[in-house]
Design an enzyme around this catalytic site. Structure first.
Site, PDB file in Angstrom:
ATOM      1  N   GLU A   1      48.402  38.987  46.546  1.00 44.89           N
ATOM      2  CA  GLU A   1      47.378  38.177  45.730  1.00 44.89           C
ATOM      3  C   GLU A   1      47.990  36.542  45.500  1.00 44.89           C
ATOM      4  OE1 GLU A   1      46.524  40.047  41.734  1.00 44.89           O
ATOM      5  OE2 GLU A   1      44.739  38.774  41.377  1.00 44.89           O
TER       6      GLU A   1
ATOM      7  N   LYS B   1      37.454  38.789  44.234  1.00 48.19           N
ATOM      8  CA  LYS B   1      37.901  39.580  43.393  1.00 48.19           C
ATOM      9  C   LYS B   1      36.616  40.028  42.389  1.00 48.19           C
ATOM     10  CE  LYS B   1      41.612  40.662  40.391  1.00 48.19           C
ATOM     11  NZ  LYS B   1      43.222  40.413  39.969  1.00 48.19           N
TER      12      LYS B   1
ATOM     13  N   CYS C   1      44.129  43.557  43.606  1.00 46.35           N
ATOM     14  CA  CYS C   1      44.734  43.798  42.509  1.00 46.35           C
ATOM     15  C   CYS C   1      44.086  44.745  41.524  1.00 46.35           C
ATOM     16  CB  CYS C   1      45.308  42.739  41.816  1.00 46.35           C
ATOM     17  SG  CYS C   1      46.630  42.906  40.624  1.00 46.35           S
TER      18      CYS C   1
ATOM     19  N   VAL D   1      51.349  43.797  37.247  1.00 43.66           N
ATOM     20  CA  VAL D   1      52.371  43.498  36.115  1.00 43.66           C
ATOM     21  C   VAL D   1      52.663  44.879  35.275  1.00 43.66           C
ATOM     22  CG1 VAL D   1      52.012  41.057  36.235  1.00 43.66           C
ATOM     23  CG2 VAL D   1      50.599  42.494  34.549  1.00 43.66           C
TER      24      VAL D   1
END
Lengths: 274, 274
Positions: free
Chosen positions: A45, A116, A149, A176
């Site tokens: 990304e 997205k 993501c 993350v």
């Protein structure tokens, strides 16, 4: 008359871009991808801008219109050499709108972008709301669905792509959260009987007022059996490769004889507020 | 005025029934559950009949009408003592129809049954096709959605229950695939921010012409964070317990601020043949 191809090679690049330095990141990508031959290459990304955008103005500065910007041009040139598809996350500018998107090119031609659908955390302050759509791109007999993501946590995203016929879900990421997605992608692959290619990044960013972020690496290619075919390290950069057999991804029948698509009961799902 | 309860105890019984011996299996259940206090107790699929039914006639012999058969009566009596809910897999007879079902009782009262939507392997030769519905049962402030075994592979099943407000998904099972479901239930819990209670059995059955089956144990209670709260062994019987906080299962917001229910985009899902 030749039989249609059934075997393809897919690759994920795990990279570590430098925030804001598009030219340097492009040069690094060039070096990392030099000589790589694959029918599908997936990049992370926001792979040349970096992630921790402070505001929309900064995002616009680092964005490009598809297929006219510097990243698009490199992807087009590279895909002309490989003859295959490339899916790469980038900040897409469209007039006064900006999207967290994936660029899709094949054999030197632009195929389109996916914007997205599910923005994570502060992305909602920077990017516009997307109307998608969740799409499948086909090239040379390989069908590739795209999601980005955080779309992973919504099972409907991968499901929609698989129902549209995706053999592979290309999944540019900047993850993350520790390991959640990597584990879930095995289930996304299994429940949909598709291959998944999650290209994640590594390294850290700390750009006030954004929180310090450590990207979790562990890029993963998963098989329709729910097994990992290739895994990246937690840190550092790498290229993962695996073979894809579309006769497997196009057969939704388990060893038990159950067809996990034909036996869905969509008339009986749903319930509660949408 | 008292505040509504938010903390509940849930339990899964991992059992090892003897095929076809309903009376013996009931006696064993009585012994295994003696003294267990829990707001929800989940028992495995087909928990007193055994699994490898040869044909419909055999299934009818081992089935019961809810809530009038020997299993229903025991569950009602037991739940009168605990004051809580019990969910148990059984073969449900309804006229000339027979279903792979879950019985749901609470505090001595029958609440209903759930008839398994997705039949696995040879179950389709024995049981009738179910129209569900996927339902949530509420007792004393705890909302329990029910699904049975192979329903796990269809993300829509758990999703439908969670959208209907389930705090907990009660999941009677007779799992034979190695570890797939146990791993997937962490993802079902996480993506829906609910608790899941998978009660699996152990032992083996080999009843010609059915294949020899080894049931995989590893019963699991999972949390909305995607973590296992309690895991059973691969072999043998046990009772697993864990605490459930419905303020957690009713909040769909991640630490990132994302609401995984409110941010769904159902108008943009789907695609392809249903």
């Amino acid at each position: 008359m030749t039989e249609p191809r059934t075997l393809f090679t897919v690759a994920a690049l795990q990279s570590q871009p430098v925030f804001g330095d598009v030219a340097a990141n492009l040069a690094t990508l060039d070096a990392q991808l030099a000589g790589l031959e694959a029918d599908l290459i997936v990049l992370p990304e926001l792979c040349v801008s970096g992630y921790s955008l402070r505001d929309r103005a900064e995002a616009f500065d680092l964005a490009e219109c598809f297929p006219d910007g510097p990243l698009s041009e490199r992807l087009l040139a590279l895909s002309e050499v490989t003859g295959g598809m490339i899916v790469a996350g980038f900040a897409e500018r469209d007039g006064d709108r900006i999207y967290n998107a994936a660029a899709v090119v094949a054999a030197g031609r632009p195929l389109g972008t996916y914007r997205k659908l599910h923005l994570f955390g502060f992305e909602r302050e920077v990017f516009d709301v997307s109307e998608g759509p969740l799409r499948v791109f086909e090239h040379a007999g390989l069908r590739v669905g795209t999601m980005v993501c955080f779309d992973w946590i919504f099972p409907e995203a991968a499901r929609s792509l698989a129902l549209q016929g995706a053999d592979v879900i290309a999944h540019p990421s900047n993850l993350v959260l520790p390991g959640w997605c990597q584990q879930a992608m095995l289930v996304r692959a299994l429940e949909n009987r598709v291959y998944t290619v999650t290209a994640n990044r590594t390294g850290t960013e700390h750009r006030e007022p954004r929180p310090a972020l450590r990207f979790t690496g562990l890029s993963r290619i998963a098989a329709p059996t729910g097994q990992a075919l290739a895994d990246g390290p937690e840190q550092g950069t790498t290229v993962l490769c695996a073979d894809v057999d579309v006769t497997v991804s196009r057969c939704k029948v388990l060893p038990s004889g159950n067809d996990v698509f034909a036996e869905r009961r969509p008339d009986l799902y749903g319930g509660g507020p949408a």
